[in-house]
Design a protein around this motif. Sequence first.
Motif, mmCIF file in Angstrom:
data_model
loop_
_atom_site.group_PDB
_atom_site.id
_atom_site.type_symbol
_atom_site.label_atom_id
_atom_site.label_comp_id
_atom_site.label_asym_id
_atom_site.label_seq_id
_atom_site.Cartn_x
_atom_site.Cartn_y
_atom_site.Cartn_z
ATOM 1 N N GLU A 108 0.825 -1.208 0.000
ATOM 2 C CA GLU A 108 0.000 0.000 0.000
ATOM 3 C C GLU A 108 0.864 1.265 0.000
ATOM 4 O O GLU A 108 0.716 2.140 -0.845
ATOM 5 C CB GLU A 108 -0.924 -0.003 1.225
ATOM 6 N N CYS A 109 1.774 1.376 0.965
ATOM 7 C CA CYS A 109 2.562 2.606 1.115
ATOM 8 C C CYS A 109 4.033 2.422 0.773
ATOM 9 O O CYS A 109 4.818 3.362 0.917
ATOM 10 C CB CYS A 109 2.439 3.135 2.548
ATOM 11 N N LYS A 110 4.442 1.217 0.313
ATOM 12 C CA LYS A 110 5.809 0.913 -0.103
ATOM 13 C C LYS A 110 6.815 0.978 1.046
ATOM 14 O O LYS A 110 8.022 1.027 0.812
ATOM 15 C CB LYS A 110 6.271 1.865 -1.220
ATOM 16 N N ARG A 111 6.350 0.990 2.270
ATOM 17 C CA ARG A 111 7.253 1.003 3.411
ATOM 18 C C ARG A 111 7.820 -0.388 3.623
ATOM 19 O O ARG A 111 7.120 -1.393 3.460
ATOM 20 C CB ARG A 111 6.510 1.480 4.654
ATOM 21 N N CYS A 112 9.110 -0.478 4.000
ATOM 22 C CA CYS A 112 9.791 -1.761 4.151
ATOM 23 C C CYS A 112 10.028 -2.092 5.620
ATOM 24 O O CYS A 112 10.176 -1.198 6.455
ATOM 25 C CB CYS A 112 11.121 -1.747 3.397
ATOM 26 N N PHE A 113 10.096 -3.408 5.898
ATOM 27 C CA PHE A 113 10.243 -3.870 7.272
ATOM 28 C C PHE A 113 11.273 -4.991 7.328
ATOM 29 O O PHE A 113 11.505 -5.708 6.352
ATOM 30 C CB PHE A 113 8.902 -4.356 7.829
#
Length: 331
Positions: A108-113
């Motif tokens: 959704e927001c292209k944030r990585c973990f």
Amino acid sequence: MKADSVCDDPSPNEKEESVKRESVKENRSCSGRRNSSDAKSPTKHKGVHKERTYDCLECGESFSSPLKLVYHQRRFCCTECGRVCGSRTSLESHQRIHIGEKPFKCAECKRCFTFKHILNVHMKIHSEEKPYDCTVCGKRFRTKSSLTSHQKMHGGEKPYSCTQCGYAFLRLHQLKIYNRLHSGEKPYSCKQCGKCFAQSPHLKTHLRVHAGEKPYHCTHCGKDFSQSSHPKVHVRIHTGERPYKCSQCGNTFTTFSGLTLHLRAHTGKKPYPCPGCGKCFSQQSEMKGHYKRWHTGKIPIHCFHCVTVIMKVFISSLLIYETIHPDIFCL
């Protein structure tokens, strides 16, 4: 009859043989272990009960067999922080923290973990899924741990308190972060601009300014934001909601910080002094703007407050001089 009785009684040799057999059985048995038919096995088995003689040269821990020592020496230990993991997979997953690898990306927001379970928790933000609800107040939460922490509030349980001001917290890490307000400690610094922060989430949010990342959007106008709390405040422009009300004059505000600044107009509180001249301000932004404008040397003029003081001293000196030499000031 006598002959039968003689035959029934065992001979002395037979008695000796039976006693020997019983003693052999006793020698072959061990407490907590079945009897063995092998005469040599009891000797081998008793070696288990000897003192531990296999020692690890690194940590000094002892083991009862060489196989256990080998397994111990093959443990998966992180070379960066020394943490011991249960398997090679767990060690590889843990080492992502040190190398900064984040292979799990939000669609959704292209944030990585770094870890998949953190991504699964993050995905609930976009789906607005909150399966855990409080039975007391009805408030819902995304994780069970958040619900457990919230329920302690209803019981009034706050076991961790600040030694300086007495403020209490539910969890120990909250107290550690709060103590940085008293000590002024800011261990998290931005490598690009050098700005420091007391909490790591604040640093992560700040880094989005340099990267230009704005993953949060307004559903009404589509405006982008770098922090998740900003759209919630921004949407009040569209809805007209002003939930914060002044108890003295009745004015309402969209944010709590706006109400806090307004209350200083009633109390006259000015908690931000200028480090150059000592003049106080009600807002930190006003103080910083004043200091940059009048004390950094970029503008070759003095602070208005300082000029006012100098003028007052000059006028008072002039009046004193007039009383001593009135003929000079006569027209």
